[in-house]
Design an enzyme around this catalytic site. Structure first.
Site, PDB file in Angstrom:
ATOM      1  N   TYR A   1      11.979  65.712 -64.932  1.00 26.58           N
ATOM      2  CA  TYR A   1      13.331  65.456 -65.433  1.00 26.58           C
ATOM      3  C   TYR A   1      13.850  64.070 -65.120  1.00 26.58           C
ATOM      4  O   TYR A   1      14.546  63.463 -65.917  1.00 26.58           O
ATOM      5  CB  TYR A   1      14.309  66.483 -64.850  1.00 26.58           C
ATOM      6  CG  TYR A   1      14.168  67.858 -65.468  1.00 26.58           C
ATOM      7  CD1 TYR A   1      14.937  68.224 -66.565  1.00 26.58           C
ATOM      8  CD2 TYR A   1      13.249  68.771 -64.974  1.00 26.58           C
ATOM      9  CE1 TYR A   1      14.802  69.474 -67.152  1.00 26.58           C
ATOM     10  CE2 TYR A   1      13.109  70.024 -65.542  1.00 26.58           C
ATOM     11  CZ  TYR A   1      13.892  70.378 -66.639  1.00 26.58           C
ATOM     12  OH  TYR A   1      13.747  71.612 -67.229  1.00 26.58           O
TER      13      TYR A   1
ATOM     14  N   ARG B   1       6.872  78.298 -74.459  1.00 29.28           N
ATOM     15  CA  ARG B   1       6.637  78.703 -73.070  1.00 29.28           C
ATOM     16  C   ARG B   1       7.759  79.636 -72.626  1.00 29.28           C
ATOM     17  O   ARG B   1       8.935  79.287 -72.732  1.00 29.28           O
ATOM     18  CB  ARG B   1       6.596  77.464 -72.165  1.00 29.28           C
ATOM     19  CG  ARG B   1       6.483  77.829 -70.710  1.00 29.28           C
ATOM     20  CD  ARG B   1       6.385  76.624 -69.779  1.00 29.28           C
ATOM     21  NE  ARG B   1       6.414  77.095 -68.412  1.00 29.28           N
ATOM     22  CZ  ARG B   1       7.275  76.699 -67.488  1.00 29.28           C
ATOM     23  NH1 ARG B   1       8.179  75.778 -67.751  1.00 29.28           N
ATOM     24  NH2 ARG B   1       7.239  77.225 -66.286  1.00 29.28           N
TER      25      ARG B   1
ATOM     26  N   GLN C   1      16.843  83.613 -67.260  1.00 30.48           N
ATOM     27  CA  GLN C   1      17.839  82.710 -67.838  1.00 30.48           C
ATOM     28  C   GLN C   1      18.252  83.096 -69.255  1.00 30.48           C
ATOM     29  O   GLN C   1      19.320  82.698 -69.717  1.00 30.48           O
ATOM     30  CB  GLN C   1      17.308  81.282 -67.811  1.00 30.48           C
ATOM     31  CG  GLN C   1      17.149  80.755 -66.390  1.00 30.48           C
ATOM     32  CD  GLN C   1      16.633  79.333 -66.344  1.00 30.48           C
ATOM     33  OE1 GLN C   1      15.432  79.115 -66.361  1.00 30.48           O
ATOM     34  NE2 GLN C   1      17.523  78.370 -66.290  1.00 30.48           N
TER      35      GLN C   1
ATOM     36  N   ASP D   1      23.125  88.978 -66.412  1.00 28.40           N
ATOM     37  CA  ASP D   1      23.071  90.373 -66.871  1.00 28.40           C
ATOM     38  C   ASP D   1      22.817  90.459 -68.384  1.00 28.40           C
ATOM     39  O   ASP D   1      22.088  91.334 -68.849  1.00 28.40           O
ATOM     40  CB  ASP D   1      24.384  91.103 -66.564  1.00 28.40           C
ATOM     41  CG  ASP D   1      24.528  91.435 -65.073  1.00 28.40           C
ATOM     42  OD1 ASP D   1      23.653  91.029 -64.287  1.00 28.40           O
ATOM     43  OD2 ASP D   1      25.533  92.083 -64.713  1.00 28.40           O
TER      44      ASP D   1
ATOM     45  N   ASN E   1       6.273  78.913 -61.573  1.00 27.79           N
ATOM     46  CA  ASN E   1       7.114  77.796 -61.977  1.00 27.79           C
ATOM     47  C   ASN E   1       7.750  77.168 -60.746  1.00 27.79           C
ATOM     48  O   ASN E   1       8.502  77.822 -60.023  1.00 27.79           O
ATOM     49  CB  ASN E   1       8.240  78.262 -62.910  1.00 27.79           C
ATOM     50  CG  ASN E   1       9.125  77.098 -63.330  1.00 27.79           C
ATOM     51  OD1 ASN E   1       8.680  76.220 -64.065  1.00 27.79           O
ATOM     52  ND2 ASN E   1      10.354  77.052 -62.837  1.00 27.79           N
TER      53      ASN E   1
ATOM     54  N   HIS F   1      25.138  90.011 -58.034  1.00 26.89           N
ATOM     55  CA  HIS F   1      25.985  91.215 -57.983  1.00 26.89           C
ATOM     56  C   HIS F   1      26.658  91.393 -56.620  1.00 26.89           C
ATOM     57  O   HIS F   1      27.782  91.883 -56.545  1.00 26.89           O
ATOM     58  CB  HIS F   1      25.154  92.479 -58.311  1.00 26.89           C
ATOM     59  CG  HIS F   1      24.639  92.472 -59.719  1.00 26.89           C
ATOM     60  ND1 HIS F   1      23.615  93.271 -60.150  1.00 26.89           N
ATOM     61  CD2 HIS F   1      25.004  91.742 -60.801  1.00 26.89           C
ATOM     62  CE1 HIS F   1      23.374  93.048 -61.431  1.00 26.89           C
ATOM     63  NE2 HIS F   1      24.208  92.117 -61.842  1.00 26.89           N
TER      64      HIS F   1
HETATM   65  C1  LIG Z   1      22.849  59.502 -54.391  1.00 25.48           C
HETATM   66  C2  LIG Z   1      21.784  60.016 -53.529  1.00 25.48           C
HETATM   67  C3  LIG Z   1      21.872  61.446 -53.313  1.00 25.48           C
HETATM   68  C4  LIG Z   1      20.641  61.952 -52.672  1.00 25.48           C
HETATM   69  C5  LIG Z   1      20.115  63.120 -53.360  1.00 25.48           C
HETATM   70  C6  LIG Z   1      18.674  63.261 -53.199  1.00 25.48           C
HETATM   71  C7  LIG Z   1      18.145  64.123 -54.252  1.00 25.48           C
HETATM   72  C8  LIG Z   1      16.718  64.328 -54.136  1.00 25.48           C
HETATM   73  C9  LIG Z   1      16.134  65.344 -55.047  1.00 25.48           C
HETATM   74  C10 LIG Z   1      17.087  66.401 -55.396  1.00 25.48           C
HETATM   75  C11 LIG Z   1      16.561  67.353 -56.353  1.00 25.48           C
HETATM   76  C12 LIG Z   1      17.714  68.112 -56.841  1.00 25.48           C
HETATM   77  C13 LIG Z   1      17.408  69.390 -57.455  1.00 25.48           C
HETATM   78  C14 LIG Z   1      16.622  69.295 -58.728  1.00 25.48           C
HETATM   79  C15 LIG Z   1      16.029  70.337 -59.182  1.00 25.48           C
HETATM   80  C16 LIG Z   1      15.246  70.323 -60.444  1.00 25.48           C
HETATM   81  O1  LIG Z   1      13.953  69.817 -60.209  1.00 25.48           O
HETATM   82  C17 LIG Z   1      15.181  71.713 -60.995  1.00 25.48           C
HETATM   83  C18 LIG Z   1      14.342  71.759 -62.214  1.00 25.48           C
HETATM   84  O2  LIG Z   1      14.194  73.140 -62.540  1.00 25.48           O
HETATM   85  C19 LIG Z   1      13.885  73.462 -63.854  1.00 25.48           C
HETATM   86  O3  LIG Z   1      14.845  72.856 -64.604  1.00 25.48           O
HETATM   87  C20 LIG Z   1      15.767  73.543 -65.433  1.00 25.48           C
HETATM   88  C21 LIG Z   1      17.039  72.728 -65.472  1.00 25.48           C
HETATM   89  O4  LIG Z   1      17.577  72.630 -64.209  1.00 25.48           O
HETATM   90  C22 LIG Z   1      15.944  74.964 -64.958  1.00 25.48           C
HETATM   91  O5  LIG Z   1      16.872  75.618 -65.738  1.00 25.48           O
HETATM   92  C23 LIG Z   1      14.580  75.612 -64.993  1.00 25.48           C
HETATM   93  O6  LIG Z   1      14.630  76.983 -64.770  1.00 25.48           O
HETATM   94  C24 LIG Z   1      13.713  74.976 -63.933  1.00 25.48           C
HETATM   95  O7  LIG Z   1      12.370  75.338 -64.127  1.00 25.48           O
HETATM   96  N1  LIG Z   1      16.507  72.190 -61.351  1.00 25.48           N
HETATM   97  C25 LIG Z   1      17.144  73.102 -60.672  1.00 25.48           C
HETATM   98  O8  LIG Z   1      16.627  73.640 -59.733  1.00 25.48           O
HETATM   99  C26 LIG Z   1      18.529  73.466 -61.182  1.00 25.48           C
HETATM  100  C27 LIG Z   1      19.633  73.432 -60.234  1.00 25.48           C
HETATM  101  C28 LIG Z   1      19.632  72.339 -59.265  1.00 25.48           C
HETATM  102  C29 LIG Z   1      20.877  72.403 -58.454  1.00 25.48           C
HETATM  103  C30 LIG Z   1      20.556  72.233 -57.033  1.00 25.48           C
HETATM  104  C31 LIG Z   1      21.712  71.766 -56.296  1.00 25.48           C
HETATM  105  C32 LIG Z   1      21.288  70.707 -55.339  1.00 25.48           C
HETATM  106  C33 LIG Z   1      22.153  69.529 -55.457  1.00 25.48           C
HETATM  107  C34 LIG Z   1      21.401  68.272 -55.174  1.00 25.48           C
HETATM  108  C35 LIG Z   1      22.312  67.139 -55.329  1.00 25.48           C
HETATM  109  C36 LIG Z   1      21.615  65.930 -55.777  1.00 25.48           C
HETATM  110  C37 LIG Z   1      22.620  64.875 -56.011  1.00 25.48           C
HETATM  111  C38 LIG Z   1      22.004  63.731 -56.665  1.00 25.48           C
HETATM  112  C39 LIG Z   1      23.061  62.720 -56.943  1.00 25.48           C
HETATM  113  C40 LIG Z   1      22.597  61.739 -57.935  1.00 25.48           C
HETATM  114  C41 LIG Z   1      23.735  60.867 -58.381  1.00 25.48           C
HETATM  115  C42 LIG Z   1      23.488  60.260 -59.669  1.00 25.48           C
END
Ligand SMILES: CCCCCCCCCCCCC/C=C/[C@@H](O)[C@H](CO[C@@H]1O[C@H](CO)[C@@H](O)[C@H](O)[C@H]1O)NC(=O)CCCCCCCCCCCCCCCCC
Length: 488
Positions: free
Chosen positions: A312, A78, A20, A53, A167, A40
């Protein structure tokens, strides 16, 4: 008002991850990893068609990064090692001198200024060659991971005393193998998550045991794993909703935590039974969730010195309401519950991230009771804004203050939390969301050649918290000019 104080030995830090921030994707002899490969070969995989990149170019700006840690007065930092920078070929037959030199310089710069490094061995950037061999689905993965871990312990263990193996197993296994929202986007929904989970916890245990046996006696460090523990509480107090919430917790983090932290080891019982039953109904001759042999169960059980928690947000779980269609067979179908997020919880720039009340307390008190009172570090916690939001990030300030109050609530309840790492020190490549969501205490100008870093208001507020070890709800920075102060 008497402000509550964090304990004197509590460490405050900030976190990042190699892919990142580092950039230098092919600098010197670095090998290709799964994020290099997917960005890529399929640029549309990322919403803004970007990649890591160059990212924040910490490969060249690491001294500025350490300067920012000093500006904030951090006790700890960290970061993660990039496997393919250390072992460009994936295996330990060739160790990169320049990869070792980069991390030597980075770590020495931290140590010079009395900042404790906390290192993650693996933050999602698998060497592509190992992925070509099946990655986490290959049973030999755990041996290759142990080989890599040994190289890192060998070279850096004299200075690093806090280790994390992986992680967020959920994001590695569910999103990367059972879905398509993280590289390598394998999306084999019936078994991907479960096979990955088993191989991952065995790999964790091999690295932990190698450290314990061969390095800890001389190096005197500690080793844990970081699991993403967002809170899943019941929508109502009904027995059905409480059970539904427990099932979802088992699916989100239990399948990774239970084998390591529980008294008995192995996968969570209720989920294991549910998947076995459904598998038979679906025509499989075996459970889609592999079992542990007795030897494996005992090998993995108890392999921790502390529990790393990335936290989070929270969700409310219902047995009968808010149900949505799920792919069958899949982990989400196996669990089969509904999720609700109350409208009144403040929203961030990320769809999945709202500011839920006291959710660190809820998560950690639950884990303390379930897993026999381990030591915890919050290894990530933070809030996203959009690229056009101003440096006066009031929402992030509110989030951090509330989160740290929740940490204090948990400490008051007897949870043994020893440290807190804000995510993130600086803006970075936010995976599928590219540079469209920003988590940094420092803004990064991704258009500028040297990726200029500028502190946001939250950086000044966090600095004040670190310095005073209290959360003053009325503190306002007098200036937006950052300086380095001598530590008392
Ligand atoms: C309204 C109801 C909708 C139902 C949705 C149910 C959702 C249940 C749980 C969903 C979890 C979603 C993904 C969360 C991931 C995070 O735990 C994860 C944390 O990773 C760490 O955090 C940093 C910041 O993100 C990151 O940079 C770092 O490296 C890492 O260690 N974060 C991620 O993985 C980042 C990207 C997540 C994108 C995933 C796309 C999935 C979309 C899910 C949609 C959920 C919609 C919820 C709607 C809520 C409305 C208010």
């Amino acid at each position: 008002i008497q402000l509550r104080r964090f304990p004197d030995d509590f460490i405050f830090g900030a976190a990042t991850a190699a892919y990142q921030i580092e950039g230098g994707w092919n600098a010197d002899d670095k090998g290709e990893n799964v994020w290099d490969y997917i960005t890529h070969n399929n640029p549309n995989y990322i919403v803004d068609q970007t990649n890591g990149d160059v990212a924040a170019d910490s490969y060249h700006n690491y001294k500025r990064d350490v300067e920012m840690m000093r500006e904030l007065g951090l006790d700890a930092y960290r970061f993660s090692f990039a496997w393919s920078r250390i072992l460009p070929l994936g295996f330990n037959n060739y160790v990169s001198k320049s990869g070792i030199a980069f991390y030597d310089n980075y770590i020495n710069e931290m140590i010079k200024y009395n900042i404790t490094p906390m290192a993650t061995l693996y933050h999602w950037d698998l060497p592509q060659k190992i992925q070509d061999l099946g990655g986490f689905a290959n049973p030999l993965f755990s041996d290759w991971f142990e080989d890599y871990a040994r190289v890192v312990f060998e070279h850096f263990g004299d200075r690093i005393k806090k280790w994390l193996t992986f992680n967020e197993p959920r994001e590695i296994c569910f999103e990367g193998y059972g879905s398509h929202t993280k590289a390598p986007a394998i999306n084999i929904t019936d078994v991907g998550t479960y096979i990955c989970a088993k191989n991952l916890v065995i790999a964790h245990a091999k690295a932990y045991r190698a450290y314990n046996r061969d390095y800890k006696p001389v190096q005197n460090g500690e080793c844990g794993i970081t699991i993403s523990v967002n809170w899943f509480g019941p929508l109502t107090n009904s027995t059905e909703d409480q059970f539904a919430a427990e099932m979802r917790r088992q699916a989100e983090w239990g399948i990774y935590a239970e084998p390591i932290f529980s008294k008995d080891g192995g996968f969570p019982k209720e989920l294991e039974e549910r998947v076995a039953t459904k598998s038979l109904q679906q025509g499989y001759q075996w459970s889609r969730m592999p079992s542990f042999t007795e030897e494996e169960r005992m090998f993995v059980r108890g392999t921790y010195d502390f529990f790393g928690v990335n936290h989070y947000t929270a969700y409310l779980v219902s047995a009968n309401e808010y149900l949505t269609d799920q792919i069958e067979p899949s982990l989400l179908d196996d669990v089969g519950v509904g999720i609700h997020v109350p409208e009144e919880w403040p929203k961030s720039a990320s769809s999945w991230l709202t500011q839920a009340p006291n959710s660190i307390y809820n998560s950690l008190v639950h884990l303390k009771n379930k897993y026999n009172d381990p030591i915890f570090y919050i290894t990530e916690n933070g809030w996203s804004t959009t690229p056009s939001d101003s440096l006066f990030d009031e929402d992030r300030v509110k989030y951090y203050r509330a989160a740290l109050e929740s940490v204090l609530n948990a400490i008051d309840a007897g949870v043994r939390i020893k440290g807190y790492m804000a995510w993130s020190l600086m803006d970075n490549f936010e995976w599928l969301l590219g540079y469209t969501e920003r988590f940094g205490l420092y803004h990064v100008d991704f258009e500028s050649p040297n990726r200029t870093r500028t502190p946001r208001k939250s950086a000044f507020v966090y600095k004040q918290i670190v310095k005073s070890r209290t959360i003053d709800p009325n503190y306002e920075p007098e200036t937006m000019i950052m300086t380095i102060e001598d530590k008392q």
